[in-house]
Structures are given as structure tokens and as C-alpha cells.
Scaffold this motif. Structure first.
Motif, short mmCIF file in Angstrom:
data_model
loop_
_atom_site.label_atom_id
_atom_site.label_comp_id
_atom_site.label_asym_id
_atom_site.label_seq_id
_atom_site.Cartn_x
_atom_site.Cartn_y
_atom_site.Cartn_z
N ARG A 163 4.53 4.52 -1.27
CA ARG A 163 2.90 3.94 -0.95
C ARG A 163 2.07 4.15 -0.80
N VAL A 164 1.69 5.68 -0.66
CA VAL A 164 0.35 6.38 -1.11
C VAL A 164 0.20 5.84 -2.80
N ALA A 165 1.04 6.02 -3.82
CA ALA A 165 0.44 5.43 -5.28
C ALA A 165 -0.09 4.47 -5.62
N ALA A 166 0.62 3.32 -4.70
CA ALA A 166 0.24 2.37 -4.71
C ALA A 166 -1.39 2.09 -4.24
N GLY A 167 -1.30 2.89 -2.94
CA GLY A 167 -2.92 2.57 -2.42
C GLY A 167 -3.94 3.11 -3.96
N ILE A 168 -3.58 4.92 -4.62
CA ILE A 168 -4.24 5.35 -5.20
C ILE A 168 -4.86 3.91 -6.12
N ARG A 169 -4.17 3.48 -6.49
CA ARG A 169 -4.37 2.47 -8.09
C ARG A 169 -4.34 1.34 -7.53
N ALA A 170 -4.92 0.70 -5.92
CA ALA A 170 -5.64 -0.36 -5.04
C ALA A 170 -7.27 0.59 -5.05
N ALA A 171 -6.74 1.28 -4.54
CA ALA A 171 -8.22 2.30 -4.69
C ALA A 171 -9.65 1.83 -5.67
N ALA A 172 -8.70 2.66 -7.17
CA ALA A 172 -9.58 2.81 -8.00
C ALA A 172 -9.41 1.32 -8.99
N ASP A 173 -8.92 0.25 -8.23
CA ASP A 173 -8.93 -0.90 -9.06
C ASP A 173 -9.73 -1.75 -8.41
N GLU A 174 -10.41 -1.68 -7.09
CA GLU A 174 -12.00 -2.37 -6.05
C GLU A 174 -13.04 -1.43 -6.54
N GLY A 175 -12.63 -0.32 -7.60
CA GLY A 175 -14.57 0.44 -7.63
C GLY A 175 -14.45 2.11 -6.86
N ALA A 176 -13.87 2.27 -5.97
CA ALA A 176 -14.07 3.15 -5.88
C ALA A 176 -13.82 4.96 -6.35
N GLU A 177 -15.22 5.23 -6.35
CA GLU A 177 -15.53 6.46 -7.00
C GLU A 177 -15.21 7.47 -6.14
N VAL A 178 -14.40 7.61 -5.59
CA VAL A 178 -14.43 8.35 -4.66
C VAL A 178 -12.80 8.09 -3.80
N VAL A 179 -11.69 8.93 -4.19
CA VAL A 179 -10.50 8.27 -3.05
C VAL A 179 -9.50 9.66 -2.32
N TYR A 180 -9.97 9.22 -1.20
CA TYR A 180 -9.23 10.18 -0.33
C TYR A 180 -8.03 10.03 -0.04
N VAL A 181 -7.14 11.25 -0.17
CA VAL A 181 -5.52 10.39 0.16
C VAL A 181 -5.12 11.48 1.87
N GLY A 182 -4.42 11.05 2.24
CA GLY A 182 -4.05 11.56 3.91
C GLY A 182 -2.89 12.32 3.52
N GLN A 183 -2.29 12.31 3.00
CA GLN A 183 -0.56 12.84 2.95
C GLN A 183 -0.65 14.09 1.88
N ALA A 184 0.16 15.06 2.11
CA ALA A 184 0.75 15.23 1.00
C ALA A 184 2.15 15.97 1.00
N LEU A 185 2.53 15.26 -0.29
CA LEU A 185 4.30 14.95 -0.31
C LEU A 185 4.75 16.11 -0.58
N ALA A 186 6.15 15.92 -0.73
CA ALA A 186 7.44 17.53 -1.25
C ALA A 186 7.16 16.72 -2.29
#
Length: 401
Positions: A163-186
Motif C-alpha cells: 500500500r505504501v509503495a503504491a501510494g509513493i508511486r501514485a503521488a509521483a505520477d500526480e506530480g507531487a514535488e514532496v511526498v510525505y509518508v506517515g509510516q515506518a515499516l520493518a
């Protein structure tokens, strides 16, 4: 957070009185997290909800005063230069309430990310870009930036690497200059590292907490805490600005997860922000909230310097930070510092500088002149010894008749 050094006062009744007064003032200005929570009496934001627990609603309480974090970051000074206008920050989290008054007109959501049952994503978005309501209370670091809401968890706030990886990719595709991720996964090293690389290829800067806000309960040991992982993702991926937190007193809670690999520290303990709806406020703590404020500072840098790449913006944030371990975020310095060299190298101002080698020509000329002078001195000394003796002998050789 910059601190002025004061001269040590001499002992005495007058000095003790002044010290007591200063202590009282500082205690009032910089309360401990527990005191701040009790005095303000705000509800606490969480990262996830238990099954069956109702969604978080509007808070009925408001914080009228400016939070301590605004002073620690020097936001008033930073806003004289830029407020994040024209920059989009993606919030990959539990969603962002599209009708939050502090973010009115500046939220665009992908899929169902315009609803936030948990409240964590809305709180983080407020720390990034929230505006003051009626001119009072807390404000985000970049109060004119736009927010792109991207779901990185399920509705209850549980994340997965996918889910987080897909969110990062989607944010980049939408042109976001900064991508904040709220989770830290082990887990999820491979797919999250690839997602970060994908974002970097589209010139998006990823900011993430270096560790979870709190370790989950260990189900095998009721009441215990699961051991901390050595590394968390996506913060440990190359190119990510990994962030840890500090509180009003400059320290971290004794039971907070470790800070291995942190690039920056920012206010994250006892910080105040908005909820998923309404104009009321919540209280929160953790590295994820510190990362939100770094994401806001990244928006300021990219707005101030629109020609900078994501890597250069990251270097501005880390290279211009207040020197500490780890360095502490300074938004104004990040916007104004001039750092030389390529991204990823040590800033020029931080390097040890060796003196340039002296040119060889003057050195050789000096040696030649010194040699000639030395020879003349020897000749004169010899003449001073020989001439008087020769004159006494009538210039006849020694032993002659």
C-alpha cells in the motif's frame, strides 16, 4: 533549535534569585509533554484504530496560543521569504479530510483518500500546510502549499509495504514535488526502495519517519512491547530524508524508539494540529509528526528555489540544519544557505581546508639569492683573514726567503 549561550553567574543571593526567575520563565515557556497535554487538555491523535472502534470526529477544543514548535522552527522568519505557494505535498497516510477548515480549498484526494477515519493523515497534513483559523492557533510549516491525499493504509490505519509503495508511486505520477509518508515499516525493503527510486526519477522528494511513533504490543507477551527493528522503510531507502523527533525540552521520551539513520530532527513531541474535520485541535507525538514538518520545510525550499531538484532540496534541508546529533531542522537557513559542490558531497563550509601550495618560481629565486649572498659572505670572511697576513709578508708565499 538554536540556543544562546549565557555567561555563568557567580554564586550569591542575587544570582540565585535571577536563576530562579529564569527557571520559572523557561518552565512556563517550554513545558514538558505531560504538562502540555494536561494544561491544554486536547484529545490525542493516534496512528490506527482497533477493529470496531468508531471513526475519529471533530475535536471540541481549540488551542488559541501559538504552539512551541512554531518558535522552535522560526516559522515567522521563514514566512517572510516563502509560504509554500505553488508546491504540492502528497500525504501518503490514513487519508486527509477534504473539508478540514485549515486546509480549505487546497486538498485533492486520490480514490477514497478524501476521508480520514483515523485522523493521523489529516493531522500530518495540517502540520505541513494548515492555515490558522481566524488568525489564532497552530499553523503548518508551509501554509500555502497544496495537499494531495493518497491512502497508504486501510481504513483503520494499518499499513502494508504494498500500500505504501503504491501510494509513493501514485503521488509521483500526480506530480507531487514532496511526498510525505506517515509510516515506518520493518518489512518491504525491496518494493519500498524501488518506489522511492521511482519517485526520485520523477523529481519527487520523499520524507519519512526513521522509526514508528510507538512500538506495537507484542501479542506473545501481554503488556510487553515488540522489539525495535534495526532499520525501517521507506526511511532507510537511498534518497529519503529520514526524520526523528524532539520535544519542548529538546529531548526525546525515554521509551521512544531509536533514531539510527536519522538525517534530521524536528519538533514532534506534544505538537498541536487539526483533526479530520472541524476547527478543533488534537495533540500528537512521534517521529511521523516531525517528518510532516520537514515535508513542510521541503515545500518552502522548493517554492523558494523552483529550479532545484529533489536531491538538491534534500541537501539544502540537511546541509543548512542546525548542527546537532542528528542535525535539527532550520527552515529559514534551508531557504537561504548557499551550499557548493554536488549533491551528496560534504558542504564546502563544513570541509577542512588545506592551504594552497606556494608557487615554485619565487621559492627557487629566494634560494638562488640566498646562495649567492652566502658565497659572498664566505669570500669576504676569507679576504679579511688572508689580506693582513699577505701584507705583513710583503706578499711573499709562506716559508719563502
Amino acid at each position: 533549535m538554536r540556543r544562546a549561550r549565557c555567561p555563568r553567574a557567580s554564586a550569591g543571593p542575587g544570582a540565585a534569585a535571577v536563576l530562579a526567575t529564569l527557571t520559572a520563565v523557561l518552565t512556563t515557556a517550554l513545558p514538558t509533554p505531560a504538562v502540555a497535554a494536561d494544561s491544554v487538555q486536547l484529545p490525542v491523535v493516534r496512528g490506527s484504530l482497533a477493529p470496531g472502534e468508531p471513526c475519529v470526529g471533530a475535536s471540541g477544543r481549540k488551542a488559541e496560543a501559538e504552539p512551541w514548535s512554531a518558535g522552535a522552527l522560526g516559522l515567522g522568519r521563514a514566512w517572510t521569504l516563502e509560504e509554500g505557494h505553488g508546491v504540492t505535498v502528497a500525504v501518503v497516510d490514513t487519508g486527509v479530510g477534504a473539508e478540514v477548515p485549515a486546509l480549505a480549498g487546497r486538498v485533492r484526494a486520490l480514490g477514497g483518500a478524501g476521508e480520514d477515519c483515523v485522523g493521523h493523515g489529516s493531522f500530518a497534513a495540517g502540520l505541513i500546510a494548515g492555515a490558522r483559523i481566524d488568525g489564532v492557533g497552530p499553523a503548518g510549516v508551509a501554509p500555502r502549499a497544496a495537499i494531495l491525499a493518497v491512502r497508504g493504509t486501510d481504513e483503520r490505519g494499518t499499513p502494508t509495504p504494498g500500500r505504501v509503495a503504491a501510494g509513493i508511486r501514485a503521488a509521483a505520477d500526480e506530480g507531487a514535488e514532496v511526498v510525505y509518508v506517515g509510516q515506518a515499516l520493518a518489512t518491504g525493503r525491496k518494493e519500498l526502495t524501488e518506489a522511492v527510486a521511482y519517485a526520485a526519477s520523477r523529481d519527487a522528494l520523499v520524507v519519512a519517519p526513521v522509526a514508528p511513533d510507538a512500538l506495537a504490543e507484542d501479542r506473545d507477551e501481554p503488556g510487553g512491547l515488540a522489539p525495535a527493528a534495526p532499520w525501517y522503510w521507506p526511511a532507510s531507502a537511498p534518497g529519503v530524508v529520514a526524520v526523528t523527533d524532539f520535544g519542548p525540552d529538546g529531548g526525546r521520551p525515554a521509551n521512544a524508539p531509536g533514531v539510527r539513520g536519522a538525517d534530521l530532527a524536528a519538533p514532534g513531541d506534544a505538537v498541536v494540529g487539526n483533526g479530520p474535520e472541524g476547527a478543533g485541535h488534537y495533540l500528537g507525538s512521534g517521529a511521523s509528526l516531525a517528518a510532516a514538518q520537514v515535508a513542510g520545510a521541503a515545500a518552502l525550499v522548493r517554492a523558494q528555489h523552483p529550479g532545484m531538484t529533489a536531491a538538491e532540496a534534500a541537501r539544502q534541508l540537511t546541509g543548512a540544519a542546525y548542527p546537532a546529533s542528528p542535525p535539527r531542522l532550520d527552515p529559514y537557513a534551508a531557504m537561504t544557505a548557499v551550499l557548493t559542490g554536488d549533491p551528496g558531497t560534504v558542504p564546502e563550509a563544513a570541509r577542512a581546508r588545506m592551504p594552497a601550495p606556494e608557487p615554485e618560481g619565487p621559492r627557487h629565486r629566494a634560494l638562488l639569492v640566498a646562495g649567492i649572498c652566502g658565497g659572498l659572505v664566505l669570500l669576504l670572511a676569507g679576504a679579511a683573514a688572508v689580506l693582513p697576513r699577505g701584507r705583513a709578508r710583503g706578499w711573499r708565499p709562506a716559508g719563502g726567503a
